[in-house]
Design a protein around this motif. Sequence first.
Motif, PDB file in Angstrom:
ATOM      1  N   LEU A  31       0.821  -1.209   0.000  1.00 51.41           N
ATOM      2  CA  LEU A  31       0.000   0.000   0.000  1.00 51.41           C
ATOM      3  C   LEU A  31       0.856   1.261   0.000  1.00 51.41           C
ATOM      4  O   LEU A  31       0.780   2.076  -0.905  1.00 51.41           O
ATOM      5  N   CYS A  32       1.693   1.424   1.033  1.00 50.29           N
ATOM      6  CA  CYS A  32       2.461   2.676   1.141  1.00 50.29           C
ATOM      7  C   CYS A  32       3.841   2.577   0.510  1.00 50.29           C
ATOM      8  O   CYS A  32       4.540   3.577   0.399  1.00 50.29           O
ATOM      9  N   ARG A  33       4.227   1.363   0.114  1.00 46.43           N
ATOM     10  CA  ARG A  33       5.515   1.113  -0.541  1.00 46.43           C
ATOM     11  C   ARG A  33       6.706   1.426   0.355  1.00 46.43           C
ATOM     12  O   ARG A  33       7.770   1.766  -0.131  1.00 46.43           O
ATOM     13  N   SER A  34       6.526   1.324   1.667  1.00 47.34           N
ATOM     14  CA  SER A  34       7.630   1.471   2.610  1.00 47.34           C
ATOM     15  C   SER A  34       8.281   0.116   2.803  1.00 47.34           C
ATOM     16  O   SER A  34       7.598  -0.905   2.834  1.00 47.34           O
ATOM     17  N   THR A  35       9.587   0.100   2.933  1.00 49.36           N
ATOM     18  CA  THR A  35      10.322  -1.122   3.236  1.00 49.36           C
ATOM     19  C   THR A  35      10.595  -1.120   4.726  1.00 49.36           C
ATOM     20  O   THR A  35      11.187  -0.178   5.247  1.00 49.36           O
ATOM     21  N   ARG A  36      10.171  -2.185   5.404  1.00 48.67           N
ATOM     22  CA  ARG A  36      10.302  -2.228   6.852  1.00 48.67           C
ATOM     23  C   ARG A  36      10.783  -3.609   7.279  1.00 48.67           C
ATOM     24  O   ARG A  36      10.239  -4.615   6.847  1.00 48.67           O
ATOM     25  N   THR A  37      11.764  -3.660   8.130  1.00 51.26           N
ATOM     26  CA  THR A  37      12.305  -4.924   8.609  1.00 51.26           C
ATOM     27  C   THR A  37      11.395  -5.521   9.674  1.00 51.26           C
ATOM     28  O   THR A  37      11.180  -4.919  10.717  1.00 51.26           O
ATOM     29  N   GLY A  38      10.869  -6.697   9.375  1.00 49.93           N
ATOM     30  CA  GLY A  38      10.047  -7.419  10.336  1.00 49.93           C
ATOM     31  C   GLY A  38       8.693  -6.820  10.614  1.00 49.93           C
ATOM     32  O   GLY A  38       7.987  -7.288  11.490  1.00 49.93           O
ATOM     33  N   MET A  39       8.293  -5.789   9.884  1.00 50.05           N
ATOM     34  CA  MET A  39       7.032  -5.110  10.188  1.00 50.05           C
ATOM     35  C   MET A  39       6.041  -5.131   9.022  1.00 50.05           C
ATOM     36  O   MET A  39       5.111  -4.344   8.978  1.00 50.05           O
ATOM     37  N   VAL A  40       6.257  -6.028   8.070  1.00 47.91           N
ATOM     38  CA  VAL A  40       5.328  -6.191   6.959  1.00 47.91           C
ATOM     39  C   VAL A  40       4.787  -7.614   7.033  1.00 47.91           C
ATOM     40  O   VAL A  40       5.551  -8.565   7.158  1.00 47.91           O
ATOM     41  N   LYS A  41       3.465  -7.740   7.000  1.00 49.42           N
ATOM     42  CA  LYS A  41       2.823  -9.046   7.115  1.00 49.42           C
ATOM     43  C   LYS A  41       1.849  -9.254   5.963  1.00 49.42           C
ATOM     44  O   LYS A  41       1.371  -8.296   5.363  1.00 49.42           O
ATOM     45  N   LEU A  42       1.533 -10.504   5.731  1.00 48.34           N
ATOM     46  CA  LEU A  42       0.546 -10.854   4.727  1.00 48.34           C
ATOM     47  C   LEU A  42      -0.849 -10.751   5.343  1.00 48.34           C
ATOM     48  O   LEU A  42      -1.125 -11.347   6.378  1.00 48.34           O
ATOM     49  N   PHE A  43      -1.716  -9.968   4.706  1.00 50.35           N
ATOM     50  CA  PHE A  43      -3.111  -9.833   5.096  1.00 50.35           C
ATOM     51  C   PHE A  43      -3.952 -10.420   3.974  1.00 50.35           C
ATOM     52  O   PHE A  43      -3.696 -10.140   2.799  1.00 50.35           O
ATOM     53  N   THR A  44      -4.965 -11.210   4.322  1.00 46.55           N
ATOM     54  CA  THR A  44      -5.862 -11.758   3.313  1.00 46.55           C
ATOM     55  C   THR A  44      -7.284 -11.301   3.590  1.00 46.55           C
ATOM     56  O   THR A  44      -7.670 -11.101   4.748  1.00 46.55           O
ATOM     57  N   ALA A  45      -8.052 -11.127   2.516  1.00 45.09           N
ATOM     58  CA  ALA A  45      -9.444 -10.688   2.623  1.00 45.09           C
ATOM     59  C   ALA A  45     -10.326 -11.602   1.784  1.00 45.09           C
ATOM     60  O   ALA A  45      -9.979 -11.909   0.635  1.00 45.09           O
ATOM     61  N   ARG A  46     -11.442 -12.039   2.365  1.00 44.31           N
ATOM     62  CA  ARG A  46     -12.440 -12.763   1.568  1.00 44.31           C
ATOM     63  C   ARG A  46     -13.079 -11.780   0.608  1.00 44.31           C
ATOM     64  O   ARG A  46     -13.276 -10.608   0.943  1.00 44.31           O
ATOM     65  N   ARG A  47     -13.388 -12.245  -0.564  1.00 42.02           N
ATOM     66  CA  ARG A  47     -14.125 -11.386  -1.495  1.00 42.02           C
ATOM     67  C   ARG A  47     -15.517 -11.128  -0.931  1.00 42.02           C
ATOM     68  O   ARG A  47     -16.063 -11.938  -0.195  1.00 42.02           O
ATOM     69  N   ALA A  48     -16.096 -10.000  -1.290  1.00 45.61           N
ATOM     70  CA  ALA A  48     -17.389  -9.578  -0.746  1.00 45.61           C
ATOM     71  C   ALA A  48     -18.546 -10.020  -1.634  1.00 45.61           C
ATOM     72  O   ALA A  48     -19.596  -9.409  -1.625  1.00 45.61           O
ATOM     73  N   THR A  49     -18.346 -11.068  -2.380  1.00 44.08           N
ATOM     74  CA  THR A  49     -19.364 -11.559  -3.302  1.00 44.08           C
ATOM     75  C   THR A  49     -19.636 -13.024  -3.004  1.00 44.08           C
ATOM     76  O   THR A  49     -19.067 -13.606  -2.093  1.00 44.08           O
ATOM     77  N   LYS A  50     -20.487 -13.634  -3.808  1.00 44.10           N
ATOM     78  CA  LYS A  50     -20.782 -15.055  -3.665  1.00 44.10           C
ATOM     79  C   LYS A  50     -19.501 -15.881  -3.737  1.00 44.10           C
ATOM     80  O   LYS A  50     -19.389 -16.928  -3.107  1.00 44.10           O
TER      81      LYS A  50
END
Length: 164
Positions: free
Chosen positions: A84-103
């Motif tokens: 999102l913000c394109r910042s490089t951070r050591t140990g502070m970037v994680k994978l987030f997943t989102a369910r789609r909001a549709t069927k």
Amino acid sequence: MDALTDKQIRRSMVNCSRGEADRMTIPFDVTGLDWDTLDFLGWTDPKAPLRAYIVAWHDGEPVGIGLRVADSQGTRRLAGLCGLCRSTRTGMVKLFTARRATKASQEWNSLGMYMCADLACSKYARLEKATGDFMPDGTLGADERAAGLRVRVGRFLGEVLSAS
């Protein structure tokens, strides 16, 4: 970002049930936020640390999504780039997943993105120069980085809302 109430935030959730939205913990007073410096509102649920939320204006209305945080041990030592913000951070970037909001979300169709673990991307995009382990792109000004952040958040929300 335009100010939102607690009720608007809960009603904006598009990929979780009303019960899930009612049970989510909003760990701050929405009336005390500096909405002018936020490109989106993001937080991790203090009562459920593997749950997070993002709320942003999308096509003229507030849209909120629930996220799952990947609980991986390896990311604590590695540098990562926030999508999102394109910042490089050591140990502070994680994978987030989102369910789609549709069927499609009922078919376990989800998408993911690496993001700052604290979801404070608005703050990092506005840094005038790199501090500590933050390394925003030095060729862009803070306003341009914030505009890019809003575009990328909108794109991510659009993908969560889309059927494919």
